[in-house]
Write a protein that holds these residues in place. Structure first.
Motif, PDB file in Angstrom:
ATOM      1  N   ASN A 140     -16.413  49.928  51.782  1.00  0.00           N
ATOM      2  CA  ASN A 140     -15.636  51.071  52.035  1.00  0.00           C
ATOM      3  C   ASN A 140     -16.328  52.248  52.592  1.00  0.00           C
ATOM      4  OD1 ASN A 140     -13.182  49.529  51.354  1.00  0.00           O
ATOM      5  ND2 ASN A 140     -13.092  50.492  49.507  1.00  0.00           N
ATOM      6  N   ASP A 141     -17.701  52.406  52.083  1.00  0.00           N
ATOM      7  CA  ASP A 141     -18.435  53.506  52.293  1.00  0.00           C
ATOM      8  C   ASP A 141     -19.949  53.196  52.513  1.00  0.00           C
ATOM      9  OD1 ASP A 141     -19.676  56.084  52.624  1.00  0.00           O
ATOM     10  OD2 ASP A 141     -19.480  56.579  50.427  1.00  0.00           O
ATOM     11  N   PRO A 142     -20.171  52.137  53.297  1.00  0.00           N
ATOM     12  CA  PRO A 142     -21.566  51.469  53.540  1.00  0.00           C
ATOM     13  C   PRO A 142     -22.753  52.644  53.688  1.00  0.00           C
ATOM     14  CG  PRO A 142     -20.444  51.268  55.494  1.00  0.00           C
ATOM     15  CD  PRO A 142     -19.377  51.871  54.490  1.00  0.00           C
ATOM     16  N   ALA A 143     -22.522  53.507  54.185  1.00  0.00           N
ATOM     17  CA  ALA A 143     -23.819  54.402  54.798  1.00  0.00           C
ATOM     18  C   ALA A 143     -24.347  55.091  53.480  1.00  0.00           C
ATOM     19  CB  ALA A 143     -23.255  55.526  55.575  1.00  0.00           C
ATOM     20  N   SER A 144     -23.407  55.666  52.667  1.00  0.00           N
ATOM     21  CA  SER A 144     -23.998  56.152  51.178  1.00  0.00           C
ATOM     22  C   SER A 144     -24.467  55.298  50.253  1.00  0.00           C
ATOM     23  CB  SER A 144     -23.077  57.233  50.625  1.00  0.00           C
ATOM     24  OG  SER A 144     -21.785  56.354  50.313  1.00  0.00           O
ATOM     25  N   GLN A 145     -23.577  54.086  50.454  1.00  0.00           N
ATOM     26  CA  GLN A 145     -23.917  53.043  49.444  1.00  0.00           C
ATOM     27  C   GLN A 145     -25.416  52.345  49.696  1.00  0.00           C
ATOM     28  OE1 GLN A 145     -22.558  53.463  46.482  1.00  0.00           O
ATOM     29  NE2 GLN A 145     -20.957  54.757  47.559  1.00  0.00           N
ATOM     30  N   MET A 146     -25.714  52.329  51.029  1.00  0.00           N
ATOM     31  CA  MET A 146     -26.716  51.804  51.462  1.00  0.00           C
ATOM     32  C   MET A 146     -27.933  52.275  50.980  1.00  0.00           C
ATOM     33  SD  MET A 146     -27.546  49.247  53.901  1.00  0.00           S
ATOM     34  CE  MET A 146     -26.330  49.204  55.114  1.00  0.00           C
ATOM     35  N   VAL A 147     -28.044  53.546  50.886  1.00  0.00           N
ATOM     36  CA  VAL A 147     -29.003  54.574  50.284  1.00  0.00           C
ATOM     37  C   VAL A 147     -28.992  54.287  48.783  1.00  0.00           C
ATOM     38  CG1 VAL A 147     -29.802  56.813  50.023  1.00  0.00           C
ATOM     39  CG2 VAL A 147     -28.773  56.326  51.912  1.00  0.00           C
ATOM     40  N   GLY A 148     -27.957  54.019  48.042  1.00  0.00           N
ATOM     41  CA  GLY A 148     -28.207  53.803  46.820  1.00  0.00           C
ATOM     42  C   GLY A 148     -28.704  52.326  46.507  1.00  0.00           C
ATOM     43  N   ILE A 149     -28.325  51.349  47.054  1.00  0.00           N
ATOM     44  CA  ILE A 149     -28.696  49.914  47.050  1.00  0.00           C
ATOM     45  C   ILE A 149     -30.276  50.270  47.339  1.00  0.00           C
ATOM     46  CG2 ILE A 149     -29.190  47.840  48.091  1.00  0.00           C
ATOM     47  CD1 ILE A 149     -26.686  47.951  46.294  1.00  0.00           C
ATOM     48  N   PHE A 150     -31.028  50.674  48.125  1.00  0.00           N
ATOM     49  CA  PHE A 150     -32.385  50.830  48.401  1.00  0.00           C
ATOM     50  C   PHE A 150     -32.945  51.637  47.244  1.00  0.00           C
ATOM     51  CE2 PHE A 150     -31.302  48.718  52.194  1.00  0.00           C
ATOM     52  CZ  PHE A 150     -32.413  47.982  52.455  1.00  0.00           C
ATOM     53  N   THR A 151     -32.643  52.766  46.627  1.00  0.00           N
ATOM     54  CA  THR A 151     -33.117  53.582  45.810  1.00  0.00           C
ATOM     55  C   THR A 151     -32.787  53.122  44.198  1.00  0.00           C
ATOM     56  OG1 THR A 151     -31.403  55.197  45.973  1.00  0.00           O
ATOM     57  CG2 THR A 151     -33.104  55.541  47.415  1.00  0.00           C
ATOM     58  N   LEU A 152     -31.939  52.298  44.156  1.00  0.00           N
ATOM     59  CA  LEU A 152     -31.555  51.676  42.983  1.00  0.00           C
ATOM     60  C   LEU A 152     -30.783  52.562  42.096  1.00  0.00           C
ATOM     61  CD1 LEU A 152     -34.921  49.823  41.710  1.00  0.00           C
ATOM     62  CD2 LEU A 152     -32.972  48.788  42.967  1.00  0.00           C
ATOM     63  N   THR A 153     -30.092  53.439  42.863  1.00  0.00           N
ATOM     64  CA  THR A 153     -28.975  54.507  42.127  1.00  0.00           C
ATOM     65  C   THR A 153     -27.666  53.697  42.242  1.00  0.00           C
ATOM     66  OG1 THR A 153     -28.725  55.695  44.325  1.00  0.00           O
ATOM     67  CG2 THR A 153     -30.451  56.739  42.569  1.00  0.00           C
ATOM     68  N   TYR A 154     -27.669  52.719  42.869  1.00  0.00           N
ATOM     69  CA  TYR A 154     -26.358  51.803  43.076  1.00  0.00           C
ATOM     70  C   TYR A 154     -26.837  50.559  42.694  1.00  0.00           C
ATOM     71  CZ  TYR A 154     -22.654  49.170  44.974  1.00  0.00           C
ATOM     72  OH  TYR A 154     -21.312  48.357  44.955  1.00  0.00           O
ATOM     73  N   VAL A 155     -26.384  50.317  41.401  1.00  0.00           N
ATOM     74  CA  VAL A 155     -26.967  48.641  40.796  1.00  0.00           C
ATOM     75  C   VAL A 155     -25.572  48.079  40.541  1.00  0.00           C
ATOM     76  CG1 VAL A 155     -27.971  47.486  39.292  1.00  0.00           C
ATOM     77  CG2 VAL A 155     -29.172  49.564  40.162  1.00  0.00           C
ATOM     78  N   PRO A 156     -24.895  47.205  41.511  1.00  0.00           N
ATOM     79  CA  PRO A 156     -23.764  46.551  41.189  1.00  0.00           C
ATOM     80  C   PRO A 156     -23.620  45.636  40.089  1.00  0.00           C
ATOM     81  CG  PRO A 156     -24.273  46.641  43.607  1.00  0.00           C
ATOM     82  CD  PRO A 156     -25.597  47.013  42.923  1.00  0.00           C
ATOM     83  N   ASN A 157     -22.721  45.338  39.496  1.00  0.00           N
ATOM     84  CA  ASN A 157     -22.587  44.402  38.566  1.00  0.00           C
ATOM     85  C   ASN A 157     -23.050  43.097  39.229  1.00  0.00           C
ATOM     86  OD1 ASN A 157     -21.513  45.839  36.210  1.00  0.00           O
ATOM     87  ND2 ASN A 157     -19.583  45.810  37.049  1.00  0.00           N
ATOM     88  N   TYR A 158     -23.543  42.297  38.354  1.00  0.00           N
ATOM     89  CA  TYR A 158     -24.138  40.744  38.749  1.00  0.00           C
ATOM     90  C   TYR A 158     -25.593  40.964  39.203  1.00  0.00           C
ATOM     91  CZ  TYR A 158     -23.853  35.997  40.479  1.00  0.00           C
ATOM     92  OH  TYR A 158     -24.268  34.815  40.872  1.00  0.00           O
TER      93      TYR A 158
END
Length: 405
Positions: A140-158
């Protein structure tokens, strides 16, 4: 367990002196291989076999095996580098491993996200596989979550084990520097960090839209990692083979089962409701001590008890794991041991593949149903695939294209 002599300093050493640091304990790869099979079962969605993994019978599970054995393996791969080449080059070796694990995490996330999206795009399934992994926020919000994925501030379950491992690895140069001063200083810092983590003060945010934290707090789990590291470096002496210790470990594992496993509690409550009521009162008392996120004390003691029993069962230098003779049974065991060991030796490649494969095996089970035959076939296919990946990874690492004829 301790097969490596401790180093008194980290000045570069001559090559011959470093040779013992490369010795692998056969028990290390065997038990880590076992953990890889359990981890696959645990991550196949709604796999009935997951009802019988160690996590269903006590405080600790395959995650503890993986982290502890990774600490032991790191003592060989990275601790030896500190000894042979000095602190700076040892730190560089660790940084290179962090780089590898980081990109393994990134690639795993995007592959799984892509496959879930591809499944949903077909429109052939009743369920939404993106939502099954709670990945709708990313799409739903790939731009901001992309940053989170690469900075490890967004770590999804699993996808939470490898980030924990990254932070633990990053602590290694610090601990090796502290060891140059004193082993007890290093141990005190590790225990202190673990203790502070139990308060929640060192929790890391897992997503920006909620208060959810990393499921595995690396500042808690580092205690287990560096316990394995210290055993393998020889900083902590191997425990004696003692009947008293064996029975104490067995007693803790057995008596803690009703408090660490809902399955065991249910059995006891059905067979003896009065005793079950007593256990039910004890559950809240152990809640903080058995927490998985911060790696509670009971998980630590439970795992060390199991590890001690496994160490004793394997025998000195793991000699009981090696079958002798030419009987059919001995040959079958030798083959099984070789396969499990190979899987343990290639744990990163196997782990990343299994996490991706588990989701697809779950999709197949959604379509076939989860009867006994389907579940058996699905798990056997999963086992065959991770075995194949282990041997393929070993083949690539051997760099056969460089072999001179």
């Amino acid at each position: 367990m301790a097969t490596i002599s401790p180093a008194s300093d980290f000045a570069p050493a001559a090559a011959p002196a470093a040779a013992p640091a490369r010795t692998r304990d056969p028990r290390l790869d065997f038990y880590r291989g076992i953990a890889m099979f359990i981890i696959l079962i645990a991550h196949i969605p709604n796999d009935p076999w997951a009802r019988w993994i160690p996590a269903r019978f006590g405080y600790s599970d395959a995650t503890e095996i993986f982290v502890f054995c990774s600490g032991m393996a790191s003592a060989i791969a990275f601790g030896g580098a500190f000894l042979r080449k000095g602190w700076w080059m040892g730190s560089a070796r660790v940084a290179f491993r962090i780089w590898q694990v980081y990109w393994a995490h990134i690639c795993l996330f995007f592959f799984v996200a892509m496959t879930m999206a591809a499944l949903d795009q077909t429109g052939a399934f009743e369920k939404t596989y993106i939502s099954s992994l709670n990945l709708q926020h990313f799409f739903n919000d790939p731009a901001s979550q992309m940053v989170g994925i690469f900075t490890l501030t967004y770590v999804p379950n699993y996808f939470d084990i490898l980030p924990m491992y990254l932070v633990v690895l990053a602590l290694m140069p610090l601990y090796m520097a502290l060891y140059r001063v004193s082993f007890w200083l290093m141990a005190a810092v590790s225990v202190s960090i673990w203790f502070i983590a139990q308060t929640g003060a060192l929790a890391l945010p897992a997503e920006p839209w909620s208060d959810r934290q990393w499921f595995f707090n690396p500042f808690g789990w580092q205690l287990l990692f560096f316990t394995g590291f210290a055993f393998m470096r020889g900083w902590i002496p191997a425990p004696p083979v003692s009947k008293s210790l064996i029975w104490a470990a067995i007693a803790f594992v057995v008596l803690s089962a009703p408090f660490g496993s809902w399955k065991v509690f249910t059995w006891i409550n059905t067979a003896a409701p009065d005793f079950g009521a007593v256990i039910r009162k004890g559950w809240p008392l152990t809640e903080d001590l058995r927490g998985k996120t911060e790696f509670g004390l009971l998980r630590y003691v439970h795992f060390l008890s199991l590890a001690y029993l496994g160490w004793v069962a394997a025998g000195e230098h793991g000699h009981r794991l090696i079958a002798t003779g030419h009987s059919v049974g001995a040959r079958v065991w030798q083959l099984l041991l070789a396969v499990i060991t190979k899987v343990g030796q290639q744990s990163l490649a196997v782990f990343v593949f299994s996490m991706a494969a588990a989701r697809l095996i779950g999709v197949a089970l959604d379509q076939s149903g989860r009867d006994v035959a389907s579940v058996f076939v699905a798990n056997m296919i999963g086992f065959a695939m991770i075995i194949g990946v282990a041997y393929l990874a070993a083949w690539f690492k051997s760099q056969p294209w460089k072999t001179k004829k």
